[in-house]
Design a protein around this motif. Structure first.
Motif, mmCIF file in Angstrom:
data_model
loop_
_atom_site.group_PDB
_atom_site.id
_atom_site.type_symbol
_atom_site.label_atom_id
_atom_site.label_comp_id
_atom_site.label_asym_id
_atom_site.label_seq_id
_atom_site.Cartn_x
_atom_site.Cartn_y
_atom_site.Cartn_z
ATOM 1 N N LEU A 179 0.827 -1.198 0.000
ATOM 2 C CA LEU A 179 0.000 0.000 0.000
ATOM 3 C C LEU A 179 0.869 1.259 0.000
ATOM 4 O O LEU A 179 0.608 2.210 -0.741
ATOM 5 N N LYS A 180 1.911 1.259 0.815
ATOM 6 C CA LYS A 180 2.821 2.410 0.870
ATOM 7 C C LYS A 180 3.544 2.595 -0.462
ATOM 8 O O LYS A 180 3.741 3.717 -0.938
ATOM 9 N N TYR A 181 3.921 1.469 -1.066
ATOM 10 C CA TYR A 181 4.594 1.539 -2.367
ATOM 11 C C TYR A 181 3.652 2.129 -3.416
ATOM 12 O O TYR A 181 4.037 3.016 -4.193
ATOM 13 N N GLY A 182 2.415 1.656 -3.459
ATOM 14 C CA GLY A 182 1.459 2.152 -4.429
ATOM 15 C C GLY A 182 1.136 3.619 -4.210
ATOM 16 O O GLY A 182 1.057 4.400 -5.170
ATOM 17 N N HIS A 183 0.971 4.006 -2.956
ATOM 18 C CA HIS A 183 0.681 5.407 -2.649
ATOM 19 C C HIS A 183 1.831 6.305 -3.081
ATOM 20 O O HIS A 183 1.618 7.368 -3.678
ATOM 21 N N ASP A 184 3.056 5.878 -2.811
ATOM 22 C CA ASP A 184 4.227 6.654 -3.219
ATOM 23 C C ASP A 184 4.260 6.839 -4.733
ATOM 24 O O ASP A 184 4.569 7.933 -5.231
ATOM 25 N N ALA A 185 3.961 5.765 -5.470
ATOM 26 C CA ALA A 185 4.004 5.838 -6.929
ATOM 27 C C ALA A 185 2.914 6.765 -7.461
ATOM 28 O O ALA A 185 3.145 7.534 -8.412
ATOM 29 N N VAL A 186 1.727 6.724 -6.857
ATOM 30 C CA VAL A 186 0.634 7.598 -7.295
ATOM 31 C C VAL A 186 0.956 9.053 -6.959
ATOM 32 O O VAL A 186 0.743 9.960 -7.786
ATOM 33 N N VAL A 187 1.477 9.315 -5.761
ATOM 34 C CA VAL A 187 1.851 10.683 -5.376
ATOM 35 C C VAL A 187 2.893 11.236 -6.341
ATOM 36 O O VAL A 187 2.828 12.399 -6.764
ATOM 37 N N HIS A 188 3.857 10.386 -6.719
ATOM 38 C CA HIS A 188 4.910 10.815 -7.647
ATOM 39 C C HIS A 188 4.311 11.305 -8.965
ATOM 40 O O HIS A 188 4.738 12.334 -9.507
ATOM 41 N N MET A 189 3.305 10.578 -9.468
ATOM 42 C CA MET A 189 2.696 10.979 -10.736
ATOM 43 C C MET A 189 1.736 12.151 -10.554
ATOM 44 O O MET A 189 1.696 13.062 -11.382
ATOM 45 N N ALA A 190 0.979 12.150 -9.460
ATOM 46 C CA ALA A 190 -0.008 13.209 -9.237
ATOM 47 C C ALA A 190 0.637 14.559 -8.986
ATOM 48 O O ALA A 190 0.013 15.605 -9.213
ATOM 49 N N THR A 191 1.879 14.559 -8.514
ATOM 50 C CA THR A 191 2.593 15.821 -8.257
ATOM 51 C C THR A 191 3.680 16.062 -9.299
ATOM 52 O O THR A 191 4.542 16.925 -9.109
ATOM 53 N N GLY A 192 3.606 15.312 -10.395
ATOM 54 C CA GLY A 192 4.628 15.426 -11.439
ATOM 55 C C GLY A 192 4.225 16.363 -12.552
ATOM 56 O O GLY A 192 3.530 17.373 -12.339
ATOM 57 N N SER A 193 4.608 16.018 -13.758
ATOM 58 C CA SER A 193 4.335 16.850 -14.933
ATOM 59 C C SER A 193 2.860 16.773 -15.305
ATOM 60 O O SER A 193 2.137 15.867 -14.848
ATOM 61 N N PRO A 194 2.393 17.709 -16.128
ATOM 62 C CA PRO A 194 0.995 17.643 -16.574
ATOM 63 C C PRO A 194 0.652 16.309 -17.252
ATOM 64 O O PRO A 194 -0.454 15.800 -17.079
ATOM 65 N N VAL A 195 1.611 15.769 -17.989
ATOM 66 C CA VAL A 195 1.373 14.485 -18.649
ATOM 67 C C VAL A 195 1.200 13.372 -17.612
ATOM 68 O O VAL A 195 0.305 12.523 -17.734
ATOM 69 N N GLN A 196 2.028 13.377 -16.584
ATOM 70 C CA GLN A 196 1.911 12.370 -15.528
ATOM 71 C C GLN A 196 0.577 12.491 -14.795
ATOM 72 O O GLN A 196 -0.080 11.490 -14.495
ATOM 73 N N ARG A 197 0.187 13.734 -14.482
ATOM 74 C CA ARG A 197 -1.087 13.952 -13.794
ATOM 75 C C ARG A 197 -2.254 13.465 -14.648
ATOM 76 O O ARG A 197 -3.194 12.853 -14.137
ATOM 77 N N GLN A 198 -2.188 13.731 -15.937
ATOM 78 C CA GLN A 198 -3.248 13.270 -16.829
ATOM 79 C C GLN A 198 -3.300 11.744 -16.870
ATOM 80 O O GLN A 198 -4.384 11.155 -16.842
ATOM 81 N N MET A 199 -2.130 11.102 -16.920
ATOM 82 C CA MET A 199 -2.075 9.643 -16.958
ATOM 83 C C MET A 199 -2.702 9.021 -15.711
ATOM 84 O O MET A 199 -3.485 8.063 -15.801
ATOM 85 N N ILE A 200 -2.367 9.578 -14.543
ATOM 86 C CA ILE A 200 -2.877 8.969 -13.311
ATOM 87 C C ILE A 200 -4.377 9.234 -13.161
ATOM 88 O O ILE A 200 -5.121 8.380 -12.662
ATOM 89 N N GLN A 201 -4.856 10.408 -13.619
ATOM 90 C CA GLN A 201 -6.296 10.685 -13.563
ATOM 91 C C GLN A 201 -7.052 9.747 -14.505
ATOM 92 O O GLN A 201 -8.111 9.219 -14.149
ATOM 93 N N GLU A 202 -6.518 9.531 -15.701
ATOM 94 C CA GLU A 202 -7.177 8.638 -16.657
ATOM 95 C C GLU A 202 -7.210 7.203 -16.126
ATOM 96 O O GLU A 202 -8.194 6.482 -16.325
ATOM 97 N N ALA A 203 -6.131 6.796 -15.449
ATOM 98 C CA ALA A 203 -6.100 5.454 -14.863
ATOM 99 C C ALA A 203 -7.147 5.328 -13.755
ATOM 100 O O ALA A 203 -7.849 4.312 -13.650
ATOM 101 N N LEU A 204 -7.268 6.368 -12.925
ATOM 102 C CA LEU A 204 -8.281 6.358 -11.860
ATOM 103 C C LEU A 204 -9.680 6.276 -12.464
ATOM 104 O O LEU A 204 -10.548 5.543 -11.957
ATOM 105 N N ASN A 205 -9.903 6.994 -13.564
ATOM 106 C CA ASN A 205 -11.204 6.954 -14.240
ATOM 107 C C ASN A 205 -11.532 5.540 -14.719
ATOM 108 O O ASN A 205 -12.680 5.082 -14.617
ATOM 109 N N ARG A 206 -10.517 4.845 -15.240
ATOM 110 C CA ARG A 206 -10.743 3.492 -15.744
ATOM 111 C C ARG A 206 -11.024 2.495 -14.622
ATOM 112 O O ARG A 206 -11.842 1.592 -14.769
#
Length: 327
Positions: A179-206
Protein backbone atom coordinates in the motif's frame (compact mmCIF):
# COMPACT_ATOMS: atom_id res chain seq x y z
CA UNK A 1 -4.12 -8.42 -2.74
CA UNK A 2 -7.63 -9.75 -2.73
CA UNK A 3 -9.85 -9.32 0.28
CA UNK A 4 -12.34 -12.08 -0.22
CA UNK A 5 -16.09 -12.01 -0.06
CA UNK A 6 -17.17 -10.72 -3.45
CA UNK A 7 -17.53 -14.03 -5.24
CA UNK A 8 -19.59 -16.15 -2.85
CA UNK A 9 -21.85 -18.51 -4.74
CA UNK A 10 -25.28 -19.62 -3.64
CA UNK A 11 -25.30 -22.66 -1.38
CA UNK A 12 -28.31 -24.48 0.01
CA UNK A 13 -28.59 -23.38 3.60
CA UNK A 14 -31.10 -26.19 4.07
CA UNK A 15 -27.98 -28.33 4.60
CA UNK A 16 -27.98 -27.06 8.19
CA UNK A 17 -31.09 -29.11 8.91
CA UNK A 18 -29.03 -32.26 8.34
CA UNK A 19 -26.41 -31.39 10.97
CA UNK A 20 -26.37 -32.80 14.50
CA UNK A 21 -28.12 -30.05 16.52
CA UNK A 22 -25.97 -30.67 19.62
CA UNK A 23 -22.70 -30.42 17.68
CA UNK A 24 -23.97 -27.40 15.79
CA UNK A 25 -24.93 -25.62 19.01
CA UNK A 26 -21.52 -26.37 20.54
CA UNK A 27 -19.79 -25.16 17.38
CA UNK A 28 -21.70 -21.86 17.40
CA UNK A 29 -21.04 -21.42 21.12
CA UNK A 30 -17.29 -21.78 20.53
CA UNK A 31 -17.40 -19.11 17.84
CA UNK A 32 -19.48 -16.83 20.07
CA UNK A 33 -16.77 -17.18 22.76
CA UNK A 34 -14.16 -16.06 20.26
CA UNK A 35 -12.44 -19.44 19.91
CA UNK A 36 -10.72 -20.48 16.70
CA UNK A 37 -11.87 -23.50 14.75
CA UNK A 38 -8.96 -25.75 13.74
CA UNK A 39 -8.77 -28.34 10.91
CA UNK A 40 -9.48 -31.38 13.07
CA UNK A 41 -12.41 -29.79 14.90
CA UNK A 42 -16.00 -30.64 14.04
CA UNK A 43 -17.61 -28.09 11.72
CA UNK A 44 -20.82 -27.93 9.66
CA UNK A 45 -20.37 -28.99 6.07
CA UNK A 46 -21.71 -25.61 4.98
CA UNK A 47 -19.00 -23.85 7.01
CA UNK A 48 -16.33 -26.04 5.42
CA UNK A 49 -17.77 -25.56 1.94
CA UNK A 50 -17.95 -21.77 2.19
CA UNK A 51 -14.46 -21.50 3.66
CA UNK A 52 -12.96 -23.65 0.91
CA UNK A 53 -14.65 -21.49 -1.70
CA UNK A 54 -13.63 -18.25 -0.02
CA UNK A 55 -10.00 -19.15 0.66
CA UNK A 56 -9.29 -20.78 -2.68
CA UNK A 57 -10.86 -17.85 -4.54
CA UNK A 58 -8.69 -15.54 -2.46
CA UNK A 59 -5.65 -17.62 -3.46
CA UNK A 60 -6.64 -17.57 -7.13
CA UNK A 61 -7.04 -13.80 -6.96
CA UNK A 62 -3.51 -13.42 -5.64
CA UNK A 63 -1.86 -15.28 -8.52
CA UNK A 64 -4.16 -13.84 -11.20
CA UNK A 65 -3.80 -10.39 -9.62
CA UNK A 66 -0.03 -10.58 -10.04
CA UNK A 67 -0.41 -10.72 -13.83
CA UNK A 68 -1.45 -7.13 -14.71
CA UNK A 69 1.28 -5.75 -12.44
CA UNK A 70 3.81 -8.34 -13.55
CA UNK A 71 3.61 -7.12 -17.14
CA UNK A 72 4.99 -3.76 -15.95
CA UNK A 73 8.13 -5.07 -14.22
CA UNK A 74 10.36 -4.64 -17.28
CA UNK A 75 8.68 -1.35 -18.27
CA UNK A 76 8.63 0.33 -14.87
CA UNK A 77 10.46 3.68 -14.97
CA UNK A 78 13.90 3.27 -13.43
CA UNK A 79 15.72 0.46 -11.68
CA UNK A 80 14.28 1.28 -8.24
CA UNK A 81 10.69 0.97 -9.48
CA UNK A 82 11.52 -2.26 -11.32
CA UNK A 83 12.94 -3.83 -8.16
CA UNK A 84 9.95 -2.71 -6.08
CA UNK A 85 7.46 -3.96 -8.65
CA UNK A 86 9.24 -7.31 -8.84
CA UNK A 87 9.23 -7.68 -5.05
CA UNK A 88 5.53 -6.85 -4.88
CA UNK A 89 4.59 -9.42 -7.52
CA UNK A 90 6.71 -12.02 -5.75
CA UNK A 91 4.88 -11.27 -2.49
CA UNK A 92 1.47 -11.71 -4.16
CA UNK A 93 2.43 -15.16 -5.44
CA UNK A 94 3.71 -16.01 -1.96
CA UNK A 95 0.35 -14.99 -0.53
CA UNK A 96 -1.32 -17.47 -2.86
CA UNK A 97 0.95 -20.22 -1.52
CA UNK A 98 -0.08 -19.44 2.05
CA UNK A 99 -3.74 -19.42 1.11
CA UNK A 100 -3.66 -22.66 -0.87
CA UNK A 101 -2.05 -24.28 2.16
CA UNK A 102 -4.81 -22.93 4.40
CA UNK A 103 -7.51 -24.19 2.03
CA UNK A 104 -5.90 -27.63 1.86
CA UNK A 105 -6.49 -28.06 5.60
CA UNK A 106 -10.20 -28.19 4.75
CA UNK A 107 -9.80 -31.21 2.47
CA UNK A 108 -9.41 -29.87 -1.07
CA UNK A 109 -6.02 -30.41 -2.70
CA UNK A 110 -4.03 -27.67 -4.38
CA UNK A 111 -4.15 -29.63 -7.62
CA UNK A 112 -7.94 -29.69 -7.50
CA UNK A 113 -8.08 -25.97 -6.80
CA UNK A 114 -5.78 -25.06 -9.70
CA UNK A 115 -7.66 -27.39 -12.04
CA UNK A 116 -10.94 -25.70 -11.10
CA UNK A 117 -9.36 -22.29 -11.71
CA UNK A 118 -8.02 -23.17 -15.15
CA UNK A 119 -11.29 -24.83 -16.17
CA UNK A 120 -13.26 -21.76 -15.12
CA UNK A 121 -15.15 -23.58 -12.36
CA UNK A 122 -13.62 -21.61 -9.51
CA UNK A 123 -13.84 -17.83 -9.51
CA UNK A 124 -11.50 -15.00 -8.57
CA UNK A 125 -11.89 -11.27 -7.99
CA UNK A 126 -13.55 -9.42 -10.86
CA UNK A 127 -11.04 -6.52 -10.83
CA UNK A 128 -8.25 -8.70 -12.21
CA UNK A 129 -10.04 -9.14 -15.52
CA UNK A 130 -9.31 -5.59 -16.65
CA UNK A 131 -6.22 -4.44 -18.58
CA UNK A 132 -3.41 -2.31 -17.17
CA UNK A 133 -2.79 -0.11 -20.21
CA UNK A 134 -0.18 2.19 -18.67
CA UNK A 135 2.26 2.45 -15.80
CA UNK A 136 -0.36 4.65 -14.11
CA UNK A 137 -2.85 1.75 -14.19
CA UNK A 138 -0.33 -0.42 -12.36
CA UNK A 139 0.08 2.27 -9.72
CA UNK A 140 -3.67 2.62 -9.15
CA UNK A 141 -3.85 -1.17 -8.70
CA UNK A 142 -0.96 -1.10 -6.22
CA UNK A 143 -2.59 1.63 -4.17
CA UNK A 144 -6.38 1.41 -4.32
CA UNK A 145 -6.95 -2.27 -5.11
CA UNK A 146 -4.53 -3.22 -2.36
CA UNK A 147 -6.24 -0.68 -0.08
CA UNK A 148 -9.57 -2.39 -0.69
CA UNK A 149 -7.99 -5.77 -0.05
CA UNK A 150 -6.56 -4.61 3.27
CA UNK A 151 -9.99 -3.39 4.40
CA UNK A 152 -11.36 -6.90 3.85
CA UNK A 153 -8.33 -8.80 5.08
CA UNK A 154 -7.92 -6.88 8.31
CA UNK A 155 -11.54 -7.71 9.15
CA UNK A 156 -11.35 -11.36 8.12
CA UNK A 157 -8.10 -11.87 10.06
CA UNK A 158 -10.34 -11.73 13.15
CA UNK A 159 -12.52 -14.53 11.80
CA UNK A 160 -13.16 -17.99 13.21
CA UNK A 161 -11.00 -20.34 11.14
CA UNK A 162 -7.50 -20.52 12.60
CA UNK A 163 -5.37 -21.38 9.52
CA UNK A 164 -6.97 -18.65 7.42
CA UNK A 165 -6.61 -16.04 10.18
CA UNK A 166 -2.92 -16.85 10.67
CA UNK A 167 -2.29 -16.63 6.93
CA UNK A 168 -4.07 -13.26 6.82
CA UNK A 169 -1.98 -11.90 9.70
CA UNK A 170 1.17 -12.40 7.65
CA UNK A 171 -0.42 -11.26 4.39
CA UNK A 172 -1.72 -8.03 5.95
CA UNK A 173 1.76 -7.15 7.21
CA UNK A 174 3.14 -7.42 3.68
CA UNK A 175 0.15 -5.70 2.08
CA UNK A 176 0.83 -2.69 4.28
CA UNK A 177 4.16 -2.28 2.48
CA UNK A 178 2.46 -2.73 -0.89
CA UNK A 179 0.00 0.00 0.00
CA UNK A 180 2.82 2.41 0.87
CA UNK A 181 4.59 1.54 -2.37
CA UNK A 182 1.46 2.15 -4.43
CA UNK A 183 0.68 5.41 -2.65
CA UNK A 184 4.23 6.65 -3.22
CA UNK A 185 4.00 5.84 -6.93
CA UNK A 186 0.63 7.60 -7.30
CA UNK A 187 1.85 10.68 -5.38
CA UNK A 188 4.91 10.82 -7.65
CA UNK A 189 2.70 10.98 -10.74
CA UNK A 190 -0.01 13.21 -9.24
CA UNK A 191 2.59 15.82 -8.26
CA UNK A 192 4.63 15.43 -11.44
CA UNK A 193 4.34 16.85 -14.93
CA UNK A 194 0.99 17.64 -16.57
CA UNK A 195 1.37 14.49 -18.65
CA UNK A 196 1.91 12.37 -15.53
CA UNK A 197 -1.09 13.95 -13.79
CA UNK A 198 -3.25 13.27 -16.83
CA UNK A 199 -2.07 9.64 -16.96
CA UNK A 200 -2.88 8.97 -13.31
CA UNK A 201 -6.30 10.69 -13.56
CA UNK A 202 -7.18 8.64 -16.66
CA UNK A 203 -6.10 5.45 -14.86
CA UNK A 204 -8.28 6.36 -11.86
CA UNK A 205 -11.20 6.95 -14.24
CA UNK A 206 -10.74 3.49 -15.74
CA UNK A 207 -10.38 1.66 -12.45
CA UNK A 208 -13.01 3.37 -10.31
CA UNK A 209 -15.99 1.29 -11.54
CA UNK A 210 -14.18 -2.04 -10.92
CA UNK A 211 -12.99 -0.73 -7.54
CA UNK A 212 -16.57 0.00 -6.50
CA UNK A 213 -17.58 -3.60 -7.28
CA UNK A 214 -14.48 -5.07 -5.61
CA UNK A 215 -16.28 -5.62 -2.29
CA UNK A 216 -19.11 -7.51 -3.93
CA UNK A 217 -22.83 -6.91 -4.47
CA UNK A 218 -24.76 -4.66 -2.10
CA UNK A 219 -26.11 -6.30 1.04
CA UNK A 220 -29.69 -6.11 -0.24
CA UNK A 221 -28.64 -8.51 -3.02
CA UNK A 222 -27.15 -11.05 -0.60
CA UNK A 223 -29.25 -13.72 1.12
CA UNK A 224 -26.56 -15.51 3.14
CA UNK A 225 -24.54 -12.77 4.83
CA UNK A 226 -26.23 -13.15 8.24
CA UNK A 227 -25.25 -16.81 8.74
CA UNK A 228 -21.74 -16.30 7.36
CA UNK A 229 -21.17 -13.39 9.71
CA UNK A 230 -22.60 -15.27 12.69
CA UNK A 231 -20.03 -17.99 12.01
CA UNK A 232 -17.35 -15.32 11.47
CA UNK A 233 -16.62 -16.54 7.98
CA UNK A 234 -17.24 -12.95 6.96
CA UNK A 235 -16.53 -10.27 9.54
CA UNK A 236 -18.13 -7.33 7.75
CA UNK A 237 -20.79 -6.94 5.10
CA UNK A 238 -19.93 -5.89 1.56
CA UNK A 239 -21.52 -2.46 1.99
CA UNK A 240 -19.76 -1.86 5.32
CA UNK A 241 -16.39 -2.61 3.70
CA UNK A 242 -17.22 -0.33 0.77
CA UNK A 243 -18.15 2.50 3.14
CA UNK A 244 -14.95 2.02 5.14
CA UNK A 245 -12.87 2.14 1.97
CA UNK A 246 -14.57 5.36 0.83
CA UNK A 247 -14.07 6.90 4.28
CA UNK A 248 -10.37 6.12 4.25
CA UNK A 249 -9.35 6.77 0.65
CA UNK A 250 -11.63 9.30 -1.03
CA UNK A 251 -10.13 12.12 1.11
CA UNK A 252 -6.63 10.92 0.18
CA UNK A 253 -7.55 10.98 -3.52
CA UNK A 254 -8.90 14.50 -3.20
CA UNK A 255 -5.79 15.64 -1.31
CA UNK A 256 -3.76 14.79 -4.41
CA UNK A 257 -5.95 17.02 -6.55
CA UNK A 258 -7.43 14.03 -8.37
CA UNK A 259 -11.11 13.75 -9.26
CA UNK A 260 -13.20 10.73 -8.36
CA UNK A 261 -15.17 9.96 -11.54
CA UNK A 262 -18.59 9.86 -9.90
CA UNK A 263 -20.70 13.02 -9.93
CA UNK A 264 -23.03 11.55 -7.28
CA UNK A 265 -20.30 10.75 -4.75
CA UNK A 266 -20.99 12.61 -1.52
CA UNK A 267 -21.53 12.10 2.18
CA UNK A 268 -25.09 12.57 3.32
CA UNK A 269 -26.21 14.16 6.58
CA UNK A 270 -25.93 10.80 8.33
CA UNK A 271 -22.28 10.44 7.36
CA UNK A 272 -22.96 7.70 4.82
CA UNK A 273 -21.41 7.83 1.38
CA UNK A 274 -23.82 8.03 -1.53
CA UNK A 275 -22.59 7.02 -4.96
CA UNK A 276 -23.67 5.87 -8.38
CA UNK A 277 -24.87 2.28 -8.14
CA UNK A 278 -22.29 0.02 -9.77
CA UNK A 279 -23.17 -1.93 -12.90
CA UNK A 280 -23.93 -5.28 -11.28
CA UNK A 281 -24.82 -6.85 -14.62
CA UNK A 282 -21.29 -6.19 -15.82
CA UNK A 283 -19.95 -7.50 -12.51
CA UNK A 284 -21.80 -10.78 -13.04
CA UNK A 285 -20.62 -11.06 -16.64
CA UNK A 286 -16.99 -10.55 -15.65
CA UNK A 287 -17.19 -12.94 -12.68
CA UNK A 288 -18.69 -15.56 -14.98
CA UNK A 289 -15.88 -15.30 -17.53
CA UNK A 290 -16.93 -12.57 -19.96
CA UNK A 291 -14.57 -9.76 -18.93
CA UNK A 292 -11.99 -7.98 -21.10
CA UNK A 293 -9.12 -10.18 -19.90
CA UNK A 294 -10.71 -13.38 -18.52
CA UNK A 295 -9.54 -15.60 -21.38
CA UNK A 296 -6.08 -14.02 -21.47
CA UNK A 297 -5.47 -14.34 -17.72
CA UNK A 298 -6.59 -17.96 -17.59
CA UNK A 299 -4.51 -18.78 -20.67
CA UNK A 300 -1.41 -17.51 -18.88
CA UNK A 301 -2.18 -19.67 -15.83
CA UNK A 302 -2.90 -22.69 -18.04
CA UNK A 303 0.42 -22.24 -19.85
CA UNK A 304 2.30 -21.87 -16.56
CA UNK A 305 0.67 -25.04 -15.23
CA UNK A 306 1.56 -27.03 -18.34
CA UNK A 307 5.14 -25.72 -18.57
CA UNK A 308 5.76 -26.43 -14.88
CA UNK A 309 4.36 -29.96 -14.92
CA UNK A 310 7.79 -31.57 -15.40
CA UNK A 311 9.11 -29.78 -12.31
CA UNK A 312 6.24 -31.08 -10.17
CA UNK A 313 6.75 -34.60 -11.46
CA UNK A 314 10.47 -34.41 -10.71
CA UNK A 315 9.84 -33.15 -7.18
CA UNK A 316 7.26 -35.82 -6.46
CA UNK A 317 9.43 -38.59 -7.93
CA UNK A 318 13.04 -37.47 -7.33
CA UNK A 319 14.49 -40.83 -8.41
CA UNK A 320 12.84 -40.67 -11.79
CA UNK A 321 14.54 -39.15 -14.80
CA UNK A 322 12.72 -36.35 -16.58
CA UNK A 323 13.82 -34.28 -19.53
CA UNK A 324 12.74 -30.67 -19.56
CA UNK A 325 10.58 -29.94 -22.62
CA UNK A 326 12.08 -27.57 -25.16
CA UNK A 327 8.83 -25.67 -25.72
Amino acid sequence: MYGGGNVFEATKFDDLQQEDPVLLAEFEARIARGEKIEPNDWMPQLYRKQLVRMIEQHAHSEIIGALPEGTWITRAPGFRRKLAQMAKVQDEVGHAQLLYSAAETLGKTREQMLTDLINGKSKYSNVFNYPAFTWADSNIISWLIDAGAIVNQMANAKGSYGPYCRALDRICAEEAFHLKYGHDAVVHMATGSPVQRQMIQEALNRWWPPIMTFFGPSDKMSTHTETLMRWKVKMASNDACRQQFLDMYVPKIWELGLTVPDAKLRKNEEGVWEYTEPDWDEFKRVINGDGPCNAERLAVRRSAEERGAWVRRALLSPKASYVRPLA
